[in-house]
Write a protein that holds these residues in place. Structure first.
Motif, PDB file in Angstrom:
ATOM      1  N   PRO A   1       1.044  -1.194   0.178  1.00 43.53           N
ATOM      2  CA  PRO A   1       0.048   0.065   0.045  1.00 43.53           C
ATOM      3  C   PRO A   1       0.718   1.262   0.119  1.00 43.53           C
ATOM      4  O   PRO A   1       0.478   2.075  -0.862  1.00 43.53           O
ATOM      5  N   THR A   2       2.035   1.230   0.812  1.00 45.17           N
ATOM      6  CA  THR A   2       2.838   2.372   0.814  1.00 45.17           C
ATOM      7  C   THR A   2       3.525   2.380  -0.664  1.00 45.17           C
ATOM      8  O   THR A   2       3.512   3.859  -1.035  1.00 45.17           O
ATOM      9  N   PHE A   3       3.872   1.685  -1.200  1.00 41.59           N
ATOM     10  CA  PHE A   3       4.667   1.397  -2.623  1.00 41.59           C
ATOM     11  C   PHE A   3       3.752   2.194  -3.696  1.00 41.59           C
ATOM     12  O   PHE A   3       3.931   2.970  -4.545  1.00 41.59           O
ATOM     13  N   LEU A   4       2.418   1.757  -3.478  1.00 38.68           N
ATOM     14  CA  LEU A   4       1.248   2.240  -4.466  1.00 38.68           C
ATOM     15  C   LEU A   4       0.929   3.778  -4.049  1.00 38.68           C
ATOM     16  O   LEU A   4       0.923   4.410  -5.277  1.00 38.68           O
ATOM     17  N   ARG A   5       0.700   4.116  -3.043  1.00 32.35           N
ATOM     18  CA  ARG A   5       0.579   5.544  -3.010  1.00 32.35           C
ATOM     19  C   ARG A   5       1.915   6.434  -3.332  1.00 32.35           C
ATOM     20  O   ARG A   5       1.735   7.507  -3.947  1.00 32.35           O
ATOM     21  N   GLN A   6       3.045   5.910  -3.130  1.00 33.09           N
ATOM     22  CA  GLN A   6       4.216   6.625  -3.772  1.00 33.09           C
ATOM     23  C   GLN A   6       4.251   6.795  -5.273  1.00 33.09           C
ATOM     24  O   GLN A   6       4.340   7.517  -5.912  1.00 33.09           O
ATOM     25  N   ALA A   7       3.789   5.222  -6.018  1.00 32.49           N
ATOM     26  CA  ALA A   7       3.852   5.199  -7.417  1.00 32.49           C
ATOM     27  C   ALA A   7       2.747   6.294  -7.820  1.00 32.49           C
ATOM     28  O   ALA A   7       2.772   6.708  -8.929  1.00 32.49           O
ATOM     29  N   GLU A   8       1.526   6.390  -7.132  1.00 31.21           N
ATOM     30  CA  GLU A   8       0.684   7.136  -7.718  1.00 31.21           C
ATOM     31  C   GLU A   8       0.878   8.736  -7.518  1.00 31.21           C
ATOM     32  O   GLU A   8       0.446   9.569  -8.666  1.00 31.21           O
ATOM     33  N   VAL A   9       1.427   9.329  -6.547  1.00 30.21           N
ATOM     34  CA  VAL A   9       2.062  10.483  -6.351  1.00 30.21           C
ATOM     35  C   VAL A   9       2.978  10.826  -7.553  1.00 30.21           C
ATOM     36  O   VAL A   9       2.915  11.909  -8.097  1.00 30.21           O
ATOM     37  N   GLU A  10       3.817   9.870  -7.807  1.00 27.44           N
ATOM     38  CA  GLU A  10       5.049  10.083  -8.766  1.00 27.44           C
ATOM     39  C   GLU A  10       4.252  10.011 -10.030  1.00 27.44           C
ATOM     40  O   GLU A  10       4.997  10.890 -11.207  1.00 27.44           O
ATOM     41  N   ALA A  11       3.165   9.385 -10.425  1.00 29.29           N
ATOM     42  CA  ALA A  11       2.794   9.373 -11.743  1.00 29.29           C
ATOM     43  C   ALA A  11       2.037  10.736 -12.003  1.00 29.29           C
ATOM     44  O   ALA A  11       2.134  11.398 -13.114  1.00 29.29           O
ATOM     45  N   HIS A  12       1.366  11.292 -10.863  1.00 32.16           N
ATOM     46  CA  HIS A  12       0.734  12.671 -10.989  1.00 32.16           C
ATOM     47  C   HIS A  12       1.793  13.590 -11.127  1.00 32.16           C
ATOM     48  O   HIS A  12       1.767  14.497 -12.139  1.00 32.16           O
TER      49      HIS A  12
END
Length: 170
Positions: A74-85
């Motif tokens: 879940p932490t990695f996914l939050r990070q990935a979504e912020v970075e995609a943005h």
């Protein structure tokens, strides 16, 4: 002496990039880009400024690559979504190294919202999408923010190719 954990992570990012470029037919037998100016080449972007833009860019996905013993998905996914943005990409996913296995067996984790948006963009039912790309669900508790879907890098490469084909056709 360089940080061994950073070197290990960089190696994993490069392995993911190289595998996807090969799987998508973007490189020759020596690993050289067929067209170095093609925006669809999978790349490791240089980090600039305060806003991280992810480890690997595979248009339209940003991949957050992790080589860790105990993934915190879940932490990695939050990070990935912020970075995609931050990078201006619609999809962010996490790619975690599977110990002692080929890169194509790396685990790709996709948040439920991202998974649903990609599925709807391709016009597929939940079952069709899950079966075509070998997704399995991880539904952890009542908090949907902790739910995600998982597959391996090999079927993810097919998903990436299909999303790109759809975007090219539009």
């Amino acid at each position: 002496m360089a940080n061994p954990n950073k070197a290990q992570g960089t190696r994993w990012e490069s392995d993911v990039r190289d595998y996807l470029n090969e799987a998508l037919g973007l490189v020759d037998e020596y690993g050289t880009f067929l067209d170095p100016f093609d925006a669809h080449n999978v790349r490791r972007p240089a980090q600039e400024g305060a806003r991280d833009v992810g480890d690997v860019h595979a248009v339209p996905f940003v991949l957050e690559c992790k080589d860790v013993k105990r993934p915190s998905v879940p932490t990695f996914l939050r990070q990935a979504e912020v970075e995609a943005h931050n990078a201006g990409f619609p999809y962010g996913v996490a790619v975690v190294k599977a110990r002692r296995l080929n890169v194509r067996r790396g685990k790709v984790y996709v948040g439920i919202r991202t998974w649903t948006r990609a599925r709807l963009a391709l016009g597929m039912t939940t079952r069709e999408f899950a079966e075509r790309y070998a997704f399995t669900a991880s539904l952890r508790g009542a908090d949907t923010g902790r739910w995600y879907m998982a597959t391996e890098l090999e079927p993810f490469a097919r998903l990436l190719a299909d999303v790109r084909a759809l975007r090219h056709a539009q």
